[in-house]
Design a protein around this motif. Structure first.
Motif, PDB file in Angstrom:
ATOM      1  N   ASP A 125       0.842  -1.194   0.000  1.00 49.53           N
ATOM      2  CA  ASP A 125       0.000   0.000   0.000  1.00 49.53           C
ATOM      3  C   ASP A 125       0.880   1.247   0.000  1.00 49.53           C
ATOM      4  N   PHE A 126       0.610   2.128  -0.959  1.00 50.36           N
ATOM      5  CA  PHE A 126       1.379   3.374  -1.067  1.00 50.36           C
ATOM      6  C   PHE A 126       0.619   4.527  -0.430  1.00 50.36           C
ATOM      7  N   TYR A 158       4.203   0.748   2.331  1.00 50.12           N
ATOM      8  CA  TYR A 158       4.510  -0.300   3.308  1.00 50.12           C
ATOM      9  C   TYR A 158       3.987  -1.619   2.770  1.00 50.12           C
ATOM     10  N   GLU A 198     -10.562   3.943   3.175  1.00 49.82           N
ATOM     11  CA  GLU A 198      -9.644   4.735   2.359  1.00 49.82           C
ATOM     12  C   GLU A 198      -9.973   4.461   0.896  1.00 49.82           C
ATOM     13  N   GLU A 200      -9.007   4.229  -2.736  1.00 50.25           N
ATOM     14  CA  GLU A 200      -7.741   4.051  -3.444  1.00 50.25           C
ATOM     15  C   GLU A 200      -7.976   3.391  -4.802  1.00 50.25           C
ATOM     16  N   ASP A 230      -9.076   0.451   1.564  1.00 53.84           N
ATOM     17  CA  ASP A 230      -8.103  -0.008   2.558  1.00 53.84           C
ATOM     18  C   ASP A 230      -8.653   0.347   3.950  1.00 53.84           C
ATOM     19  N   LYS A 250      -4.214  -1.930   9.593  1.00 54.01           N
ATOM     20  CA  LYS A 250      -4.556  -2.070   8.169  1.00 54.01           C
ATOM     21  C   LYS A 250      -4.734  -3.526   7.779  1.00 54.01           C
TER      22      LYS A 250
END
Ligand code: MN
Length: 420
Positions: A125-126, A158, A198, A200, A230, A250
Motif C-alpha cells: 500500500d502506497f 509499506y 480509504e 484508493e 483499505d 490495516k
C-alpha cells in the motif's frame, strides 16, 4: 475515441459501465456452479472458461481459463493480453459473424455471484495522494510539516497482507486492538472506535520481474486496475505506528472491486503527471502520460438507510503513477510477481467534499460529517454500508469499475471466544 457498438444492446447505453470499449475481467458463479472466468459486457457476462472449453477462444496450447482466477493469463504477458482483447472485441462487436455461437455463452450479471478475480500474490500500500498525505501530516505534525521531507522524492509505501484482500460485497468486522487514548497512561485492548475507509486505486502486476524496473517497463508490466478500500483502524494505527508503519490497523481487510479494468481499456484516459515541486531523480522521472482521469465517488448508508454521497474526487489527484510506485518498489531488487497488488494510497482532492477518508472528512473527528438521513459521522458505525465507484468518462461511453462495497459488522463480544 468513441463508443464501439456491441450486439449486446445494453452495452451501448452511454451510462453503462461495461461497453465494448471496456471488457473488464472477473470471476463469477451462479448458484452452486463452479466459478468461471468471465468478461463483463453490458448487463451480461461472457463465460470465458466455457468459450475456451469449446474452442471459441484459443490463445495458447494450454488452457488459461480453467482455474477461477486470471493469474494464468496475466503471466502470459502483453502480447497475449492484446490477443485476448482483440478476440473478445471481434466476438462482441456489432455485426460479428460469430454472434450466434457466442449468444449461448452469455449469462445475466443479475444474480451472478462475483469472486476474487485474481490470486493476490502480495499486497503493498502506497501513500501517493498529495492532499491525503498533507491532510494527515497537518493533523498529526502541524501544517508547517504537513508533507514529510522524503514525500516529494519517492512514493512512500509499506508491505501489507495479501491474505486480507477480499472481493466487494464481503463484510468487514470491526477489529479489536491496542488503543492508547491521550487521557490514559496505558493502552487498553478494545474494539476500534475510529474505524475508517480509504478510497484508493489498486494496480495489478501482470508481468513478473527480478530486479530494478524503469518507469516505462513498470508501466508495461501493469495488467490492470481495480478500486480499493483499505479499511483502517485509526486508533490502533495511532498507537502502533511509532516508529514503524501501519501493521494491525490495516490488516483487518482490504476490499477490491470485482472487475479488473485493463490498462488497455484505460489507454484513452492517460494523462500527464502533475507539476513537480522538485525534479524527480532520473530513475523515477515521468516518461509519458501514466496518470489516469477516473472520476471516483464514495457513498455511505447507515444500517438499512438511504445512501449519502460523502466524497467525489479523481485519480488525477495522485502525485505518483502506479508505474512509478512499481518502479520504486523494484529499485532494491525486490522481485515482483504476477498478481501483486499495489494500493495507490488514499485519493483526496483539495476541498472537503473531495476527501477520500473519514479521518479527513471529519478532520480527525473534530468536524462530524452530516449525512442526508440526519445522522452524523466521525468514523464508521456498525451497519454502515460503504460503496466506492469509479469511471473514466469518454464521449458517449464510460469505462466503469463496478462497485467496491462493504458493510461494517459489529466487533465480536469476545474476540478469543472459548480458547481458554
Ligand atoms: Mn491505504
Amino acid at each position: 475515441m468513441s463508443l464501439q457498438p456491441s450486439w449486446v444492446s445494453s452495452a451501448n447505453a452511454p451510462d453503462c459501465d461495461f461497453p465494448l470499449n471496456n471488457l473488464p475481467y472477473g470471476v463469477f458463479s451462479h448458484g452452486d456452479d463452479d466459478p468461471h472466468c468471465g468478461v463483463a459486457i453490458g448487463d451480461q457476462i461472457l463465460d470465458l472458461t466455457e468459450a475456451e472449453a469449446c474452442g471459441i477462444v484459443a490463445l495458447t496450447d494450454e488452457p488459461l481459463f480453467d482455474l477461477p482466477f486470471w493469474n494464468p493469463l496475466m503471466e502470459q504477458g502483453p502480447a497475449v493480453w492484446a490477443a485476448l482483447r482483440a478476440r473478445l472485441a471481434a466476438l462482441l462487436a456489432k455485426g460479428s459473424s460469430e454472434q450466434e455461437r457466442i449468444a449461448d455463452l452469455l449469462v445475466p450479471m443479475a444474480g451472478a455471484r462475483l469472486h476474487m478475480p485474481i490470486m493476490v500474490s502480495e499486497y503493498t500500500d502506497f501513500y501517493a495522494g498529495r492532499h491525503h498525505a498533507a491532510n494527515v501530516g497537518a493533523m498529526f505534525r502541524g501544517a508547517e510539516n504537513a508533507l514529510p521531507p522524503n514525500w516529494l522524492h519517492m512514493p512512500i509505501g509499506y508491505n501489507g497482507r495479501a491474505s486480507s484482500v477480499q472481493v466487494s460485497g464481503t463484510p468487514v468486522r470491526r477489529p479489536w486492538g491496542q488503543i492508547k487514548s491521550a487521557r490514559h497512561d496505558s493502552p487498553a485492548f478494545l474494539p476500534s472506535r475510529r474505524f475508517d475507509f480509504e478510497l484508493e486505486l489498486g494496480a495489478i502486476v501482470g508481468t513478473p520481474s527480478d530486479g530494478p524496473l524503469s518507469v516505462q517497463r513498470a508501466d508495461d508490466a501493469i495488467f490492470g486496475y481495480v478500486l480499493l478500500n483499505d479499511w483502517s483502524a485509526r486508533d490502533i494505527q495511532g498507537w502502533e505506528a511509532q516508529p514503524l508503519g501501519p501493521f494491525q490497523a490495516k490488516a483487518t481487510a482490504t476490499s477490491i472491486s470485482p472487475w479488473i479494468v485493463t490498462s488497455a481499456a484505460l489507454a484513452p484516459f492517460r494523462r500527464a503527471a502533475p507539476a513537480r515541486d522538485v525534479a524527480l531523480l532520473a530513475h523515477l522521472d515521468d516518461c509519458g502520460p501514466m496518470h489516469y482521469d477516473i472520476d471516483l465517488c464514495v457513498t455511505l448508508a447507515p444500517d438499512g438507510q438511504p445512501a449519502t454521497t460523502i466524497c467525489r474526487t479523481n485519480t488525477r489527484e495522485l502525485y505518483y503513477s502506479a508505474a512509478q510506485q512499481l518502479a520504486h518498489h523494484s529499485t532494491s531488487g525486490c522481485p515482483m510477481n504476477t498478481g501483486d497488488l499495489l494500493g495507490s494510497g488514499t485519493i483526496s482532492g483539495a476541498t472537503r467534499p473531495e476527501r477520500g477518508s473519514l479521518l479527513e472528512l471529519s478532520w480527525g473527528g473534530q468536524e462530524p460529517l452530516s449525512l442526508e438521513t440526519g445522522h452524523t459521522r466521525r468514523f464508521l458505525e456498525d451497519g454502515d454500508h460503504l460503496v466506492l465507484s469509479g469511471a473514466a468518462q469518454g464521449k458517449g461511453y464510460r469505462i466503469g469499475f463496478g462497485d467496491c462495497a462493504g458493510t461494517v459488522l459489529p466487533a465480536l463480544d469476545d474476540p478469543f471466544g472459548d480458547q481458554g
